[in-house]
Design a protein around this motif. Structure first.
Motif, PDB file in Angstrom:
ATOM      1  N   HIS A 165       0.827  -1.204   0.000  1.00  0.00           N
ATOM      2  CA  HIS A 165       0.000   0.000   0.000  1.00  0.00           C
ATOM      3  C   HIS A 165       0.867   1.263   0.000  1.00  0.00           C
ATOM      4  N   TRP A 166       1.911   1.263   0.808  1.00  0.00           N
ATOM      5  CA  TRP A 166       2.805   2.430   0.874  1.00  0.00           C
ATOM      6  C   TRP A 166       3.531   2.641  -0.449  1.00  0.00           C
ATOM      7  N   LEU A 167       3.957   1.567  -1.089  1.00  0.00           N
ATOM      8  CA  LEU A 167       4.621   1.686  -2.393  1.00  0.00           C
ATOM      9  C   LEU A 167       3.671   2.278  -3.425  1.00  0.00           C
ATOM     10  N   HIS A 168       2.447   1.807  -3.428  1.00  0.00           N
ATOM     11  CA  HIS A 168       1.465   2.323  -4.375  1.00  0.00           C
ATOM     12  C   HIS A 168       1.241   3.821  -4.152  1.00  0.00           C
ATOM     13  N   ARG A 169       1.099   4.215  -2.893  1.00  0.00           N
ATOM     14  CA  ARG A 169       0.879   5.628  -2.588  1.00  0.00           C
ATOM     15  C   ARG A 169       2.113   6.464  -2.961  1.00  0.00           C
ATOM     16  N   TYR A 170       3.305   5.938  -2.692  1.00  0.00           N
ATOM     17  CA  TYR A 170       4.535   6.665  -3.012  1.00  0.00           C
ATOM     18  C   TYR A 170       4.653   6.874  -4.518  1.00  0.00           C
ATOM     19  N   ARG A 171       4.354   5.845  -5.291  1.00  0.00           N
ATOM     20  CA  ARG A 171       4.446   5.963  -6.750  1.00  0.00           C
ATOM     21  C   ARG A 171       3.409   6.934  -7.302  1.00  0.00           C
ATOM     22  N   ARG A 172       2.264   6.997  -6.659  1.00  0.00           N
ATOM     23  CA  ARG A 172       1.185   7.858  -7.134  1.00  0.00           C
ATOM     24  C   ARG A 172       1.377   9.312  -6.707  1.00  0.00           C
ATOM     25  N   GLU A 173       1.803   9.535  -5.442  1.00  0.00           N
ATOM     26  CA  GLU A 173       1.821  10.902  -4.898  1.00  0.00           C
ATOM     27  C   GLU A 173       3.183  11.367  -4.403  1.00  0.00           C
ATOM     28  N   GLY A 174       4.158  10.494  -4.360  1.00  0.00           N
ATOM     29  CA  GLY A 174       5.456  10.860  -3.818  1.00  0.00           C
ATOM     30  C   GLY A 174       5.429  10.860  -2.300  1.00  0.00           C
ATOM     31  N   SER A 175       6.450  11.435  -1.693  1.00  0.00           N
ATOM     32  CA  SER A 175       6.530  11.429  -0.228  1.00  0.00           C
ATOM     33  C   SER A 175       5.459  12.316   0.413  1.00  0.00           C
ATOM     34  N   GLU A 176       4.865  13.246  -0.360  1.00  0.00           N
ATOM     35  CA  GLU A 176       3.803  14.095   0.176  1.00  0.00           C
ATOM     36  C   GLU A 176       2.547  13.278   0.482  1.00  0.00           C
ATOM     37  N   GLY A 177       2.411  12.118  -0.136  1.00  0.00           N
ATOM     38  CA  GLY A 177       1.258  11.267   0.116  1.00  0.00           C
ATOM     39  C   GLY A 177       1.192  10.770   1.548  1.00  0.00           C
ATOM     40  N   PHE A 178       2.325  10.756   2.239  1.00  0.00           N
ATOM     41  CA  PHE A 178       2.364  10.296   3.622  1.00  0.00           C
ATOM     42  C   PHE A 178       2.093  11.431   4.616  1.00  0.00           C
ATOM     43  N   ASP A 179       1.957  12.659   4.127  1.00  0.00           N
ATOM     44  CA  ASP A 179       1.691  13.808   4.997  1.00  0.00           C
ATOM     45  C   ASP A 179       0.208  14.045   5.236  1.00  0.00           C
ATOM     46  N   LYS A 180      -0.637  13.381   4.454  1.00  0.00           N
ATOM     47  CA  LYS A 180      -2.073  13.629   4.555  1.00  0.00           C
ATOM     48  C   LYS A 180      -2.604  13.150   5.900  1.00  0.00           C
ATOM     49  N   PRO A 181      -3.511  13.922   6.496  1.00  0.00           N
ATOM     50  CA  PRO A 181      -4.113  13.471   7.761  1.00  0.00           C
ATOM     51  C   PRO A 181      -5.044  12.293   7.512  1.00  0.00           C
ATOM     52  N   ILE A 182      -5.188  11.464   8.520  1.00  0.00           N
ATOM     53  CA  ILE A 182      -6.023  10.278   8.415  1.00  0.00           C
ATOM     54  C   ILE A 182      -7.399  10.593   8.966  1.00  0.00           C
ATOM     55  N   GLY A 183      -8.440  10.152   8.274  1.00  0.00           N
ATOM     56  CA  GLY A 183      -9.801  10.285   8.775  1.00  0.00           C
ATOM     57  C   GLY A 183     -10.496  11.552   8.327  1.00  0.00           C
ATOM     58  N   ARG A 184     -11.674  11.748   8.869  1.00  0.00           N
ATOM     59  CA  ARG A 184     -12.499  12.894   8.531  1.00  0.00           C
ATOM     60  C   ARG A 184     -11.986  14.129   9.257  1.00  0.00           C
ATOM     61  N   PRO A 185     -11.965  15.280   8.584  1.00  0.00           N
ATOM     62  CA  PRO A 185     -11.511  16.493   9.268  1.00  0.00           C
ATOM     63  C   PRO A 185     -12.461  16.889  10.397  1.00  0.00           C
ATOM     64  N   ARG A 186     -11.919  17.491  11.406  1.00  0.00           N
ATOM     65  CA  ARG A 186     -12.729  17.922  12.548  1.00  0.00           C
ATOM     66  C   ARG A 186     -13.581  19.112  12.156  1.00  0.00           C
ATOM     67  N   LYS A 187     -14.743  19.209  12.801  1.00  0.00           N
ATOM     68  CA  LYS A 187     -15.627  20.345  12.550  1.00  0.00           C
ATOM     69  C   LYS A 187     -15.048  21.589  13.200  1.00  0.00           C
ATOM     70  N   GLU A 188     -15.154  22.691  12.495  1.00  0.00           N
ATOM     71  CA  GLU A 188     -14.718  23.969  13.045  1.00  0.00           C
ATOM     72  C   GLU A 188     -15.817  24.482  13.979  1.00  0.00           C
ATOM     73  N   PRO A 189     -15.454  25.040  15.108  1.00  0.00           N
ATOM     74  CA  PRO A 189     -16.490  25.576  16.001  1.00  0.00           C
ATOM     75  C   PRO A 189     -17.207  26.752  15.338  1.00  0.00           C
ATOM     76  N   GLN A 190     -18.534  26.777  15.510  1.00  0.00           N
ATOM     77  CA  GLN A 190     -19.328  27.847  14.905  1.00  0.00           C
ATOM     78  C   GLN A 190     -19.284  29.101  15.755  1.00  0.00           C
ATOM     79  N   THR A 191     -19.326  30.222  15.068  1.00  0.00           N
ATOM     80  CA  THR A 191     -19.453  31.483  15.791  1.00  0.00           C
ATOM     81  C   THR A 191     -20.898  31.607  16.261  1.00  0.00           C
ATOM     82  N   PRO A 192     -21.143  32.375  17.301  1.00  0.00           N
ATOM     83  CA  PRO A 192     -22.529  32.552  17.754  1.00  0.00           C
ATOM     84  C   PRO A 192     -23.437  33.116  16.659  1.00  0.00           C
ATOM     85  N   GLN A 193     -22.896  34.008  15.841  1.00  0.00           N
ATOM     86  CA  GLN A 193     -23.696  34.603  14.759  1.00  0.00           C
ATOM     87  C   GLN A 193     -24.089  33.538  13.734  1.00  0.00           C
ATOM     88  N   ALA A 194     -23.154  32.657  13.359  1.00  0.00           N
ATOM     89  CA  ALA A 194     -23.454  31.599  12.394  1.00  0.00           C
ATOM     90  C   ALA A 194     -24.467  30.620  12.965  1.00  0.00           C
TER      91      ALA A 194
END
Length: 115
Positions: free
Chosen positions: A46-75
């Motif tokens: 899997h790591w070889l496939h990712r390296y060939r596709r994206e280079g070493s930057e492919g290993f910098d991506k965060p894992i999972g769903r991004p966290r929700k940003e807290p809403q402002t009271p106005q929003a």
């Protein structure tokens, strides 16, 4: 923690070392997995496939769903106002449909009474 319970996350350095061992030293995926103490050789594949596709930057991506940003009271207030407007519109439409159902039954009897 992303992934299943007990899942091990390997650092970028370990992933790059595995790729380097495969490309430069010519070791097999099984040998690399044994040398680095990985659970199975599919990780290296899997790591070889990712390296060939994206280079070493492919290993910098965060894992999972991004966290929700807290809403402002106005929003938050704007979102609630929008929800209230939608609910009022829905309530109005349902009320019209209910009254229309009632009137269809009673309109036949009033016409007969007039004649």
């Amino acid at each position: 923690m992303a992934g299943k319970k007990g899942m091990i996350h390997y650092s970028k350095e370990v992933k790059l070392l595995a790729v380097q061992m495969f490309l430069e030293q010519g070791l097999s995926q099984r040998e690399i997995a044994q040398t680095l103490g990985l659970s199975h050789k599919k990780l290296v594949e899997h790591w070889l496939h990712r390296y060939r596709r994206e280079g070493s930057e492919g290993f910098d991506k965060p894992i999972g769903r991004p966290r929700k940003e807290p809403q402002t009271p106005q929003a938050y207030v704007e979102r609630l106002e929008m929800e209230n407007a939608l609910l009022k519109k829905l309530h109005t439409e349902l009320r019209k449909a209910m009254l229309a159902r009632r009137n269809t039954g009673s309109s036949n009897t009033t016409e007969e009474a007039i004649q």
